[in-house]
Design a protein around this motif. Structure first.
Motif, PDB file in Angstrom:
ATOM      1  N   HIS A  68       0.797  -1.240   0.000  1.00  0.00           N
ATOM      2  CA  HIS A  68       0.000   0.000   0.000  1.00  0.00           C
ATOM      3  C   HIS A  68       0.827   1.286   0.000  1.00  0.00           C
ATOM      4  O   HIS A  68       0.264   2.376  -0.008  1.00  0.00           O
ATOM      5  CB  HIS A  68      -0.989   0.088   1.176  1.00  0.00           C
ATOM      6  N   LYS A  70       2.864   2.602  -2.345  1.00  0.00           N
ATOM      7  CA  LYS A  70       2.732   3.320  -3.615  1.00  0.00           C
ATOM      8  C   LYS A  70       1.304   3.870  -3.749  1.00  0.00           C
ATOM      9  O   LYS A  70       1.101   5.008  -4.154  1.00  0.00           O
ATOM     10  CB  LYS A  70       3.056   2.385  -4.791  1.00  0.00           C
ATOM     11  N   GLN A  71       0.348   3.045  -3.350  1.00  0.00           N
ATOM     12  CA  GLN A  71      -1.039   3.472  -3.454  1.00  0.00           C
ATOM     13  C   GLN A  71      -1.293   4.711  -2.587  1.00  0.00           C
ATOM     14  O   GLN A  71      -1.979   5.650  -2.992  1.00  0.00           O
ATOM     15  CB  GLN A  71      -1.959   2.313  -3.024  1.00  0.00           C
ATOM     16  N   ASP A  74       0.161   7.669  -4.276  1.00  0.00           N
ATOM     17  CA  ASP A  74      -0.703   8.043  -5.407  1.00  0.00           C
ATOM     18  C   ASP A  74      -1.960   8.757  -4.917  1.00  0.00           C
ATOM     19  O   ASP A  74      -2.408   9.740  -5.504  1.00  0.00           O
ATOM     20  CB  ASP A  74      -1.131   6.796  -6.206  1.00  0.00           C
ATOM     21  N   ASP A  75      -2.516   8.254  -3.819  1.00  0.00           N
ATOM     22  CA  ASP A  75      -3.760   8.856  -3.313  1.00  0.00           C
ATOM     23  C   ASP A  75      -3.523  10.269  -2.784  1.00  0.00           C
ATOM     24  O   ASP A  75      -4.356  11.160  -2.980  1.00  0.00           O
ATOM     25  CB  ASP A  75      -4.386   7.966  -2.223  1.00  0.00           C
ATOM     26  N   ASN A 108      -6.938   0.744 -11.856  1.00  0.00           N
ATOM     27  CA  ASN A 108      -6.340   1.416 -10.694  1.00  0.00           C
ATOM     28  C   ASN A 108      -7.397   1.838  -9.680  1.00  0.00           C
ATOM     29  O   ASN A 108      -7.207   1.727  -8.471  1.00  0.00           O
ATOM     30  CB  ASN A 108      -5.537   2.658 -11.128  1.00  0.00           C
ATOM     31  N   SER A 112      -7.611   0.736  -5.796  1.00  0.00           N
ATOM     32  CA  SER A 112      -7.681   1.737  -4.709  1.00  0.00           C
ATOM     33  C   SER A 112      -8.918   1.510  -3.857  1.00  0.00           C
ATOM     34  O   SER A 112      -8.862   1.557  -2.626  1.00  0.00           O
ATOM     35  CB  SER A 112      -7.812   3.150  -5.273  1.00  0.00           C
TER      36      SER A 112
END
Ligand SMILES: Nc1ncnc2c1ncn2[C@@H]1O[C@H](COP(=O)(O)OP(=O)(O)OP(=O)(O)O)[C@@H](O)[C@H]1O
Ligand SMILES: [Mg+2]
Length: 243
Positions: A68, A70-71, A74-75, A108, A112
């Motif tokens: 999580h 990278k996620q 990104d978020d 994606n 997410s």
């Protein structure tokens, strides 16, 4: 929020009366400045969070292997961009076009959203069916992502703990169809005509902006958004976009 009928009245007043024109213009300008200021104030602490995450990554490169990580990065970036959009609220219907793979975008979003379902949502079954090769799409990626996240959030809220959510996409010739189907509480017939109106909410703590903003974004892409629902059984939102 103003409805078309109010906007027409306002425009008429502005045409007929110079004083009214000046006052209304001033009010509209103040309103836009207020929205921009709030967005800007939220953006500042968010930038601090983003910087802190980047420093952590430099000092402890192993964090990139955490699930999580990278996620999360990104978020956070997604939120920063979103606030940037809001601070330029003036150009609400202005799209920032890019060419991107709709399949990647949808996949994606599905990932997410699946991650965002925490332990409290363990009885929510989320599945997606996104075919390969949906093709390239020209549109505003951030804004479309916002639309789908709004619809998924509504589906999750409608389910209240136990049920199913399904995200599907398909393409027929030049029309892309995205559906979000939930087995939640459904929408009473008497409410269905008003749910796309700004600030119309039937839930505690809702702003009622999710669907009106989503409609505005989809229509700015020359698309349409519609709903089919049965109280007590579930709801399906359908977004159609020319591709
Ligand atoms: N999937 C759904 N199932 C049942 N009702 C829904 C669903 N999606 C939307 N609604 C109804 O439509 C209303 C408006 O939705 P909208 O997303 O615009 O605002 P909200 O969800 O109430 O607030 P916000 O999106 O700002 O948190 C909701 O209050 C809810 O009553
Ligand atoms: Mg909502």
């Amino acid at each position: 929020m103003m409805h078309n009928i109010d906007i027409n009245k306002m425009n008429r007043l502005m045409e007929e009366n110079e004083d009214a024109r000046q006052i209304i213009s001033q009010l509209l300008e103040n309103h836009q400045v207020t929205v921009s200021t709030i967005a800007h104030e939220i953006r500042n602490p968010l930038t601090l969070i983003s910087s802190a995450l980047q420093i952590m990554q430099v000092q402890h490169p192993e964090v990139t292997e955490f699930s999580h990580w990278k996620q999360t990065m990104d978020d956070v970036n997604f939120m920063r961009q979103l606030l940037e959009e809001l601070s330029t609220f003036n150009n609400g219907n202005t799209l920032h076009y890019s060419v991107f793979s709709i399949e990647h975008l949808l996949k994606n979003i599905a990932i997410s959203f699946a991650i965002s379902l925490d332990e409290a949502d363990s009885d929510i079954e989320f599945s997606s069916s996104i075919p390969d090769k949906l093709g390239k799409y020209t549109g505003d990626k951030i804004k479309l992502e916002e639309v789908l996240l709004n619809l998924l959030k509504n589906a999750k809220e409608a389910i209240a703990g136990k049920g199913t959510i399904l995200l599907t996409a398909s393409r027929k010739k030049n029309v892309l169809t995205i559906q979000i189907k939930d087995s939640g509480c459904g929408i009473p017939a008497e409410n269905i005509d008003s749910i796309f109106e700004p600030f119309k909410t039937y839930k505690q703590g809702g702003t009622g902006l999710g669907l009106s903003l989503s409609k505005r974004i989809v229509e700015a892409h020359d698309g349409s958004i519609s709903v089919a629902s049965r109280e007590g059984q579930g709801t399906t939102f359908t977004v159609k976009l020319p591709i």
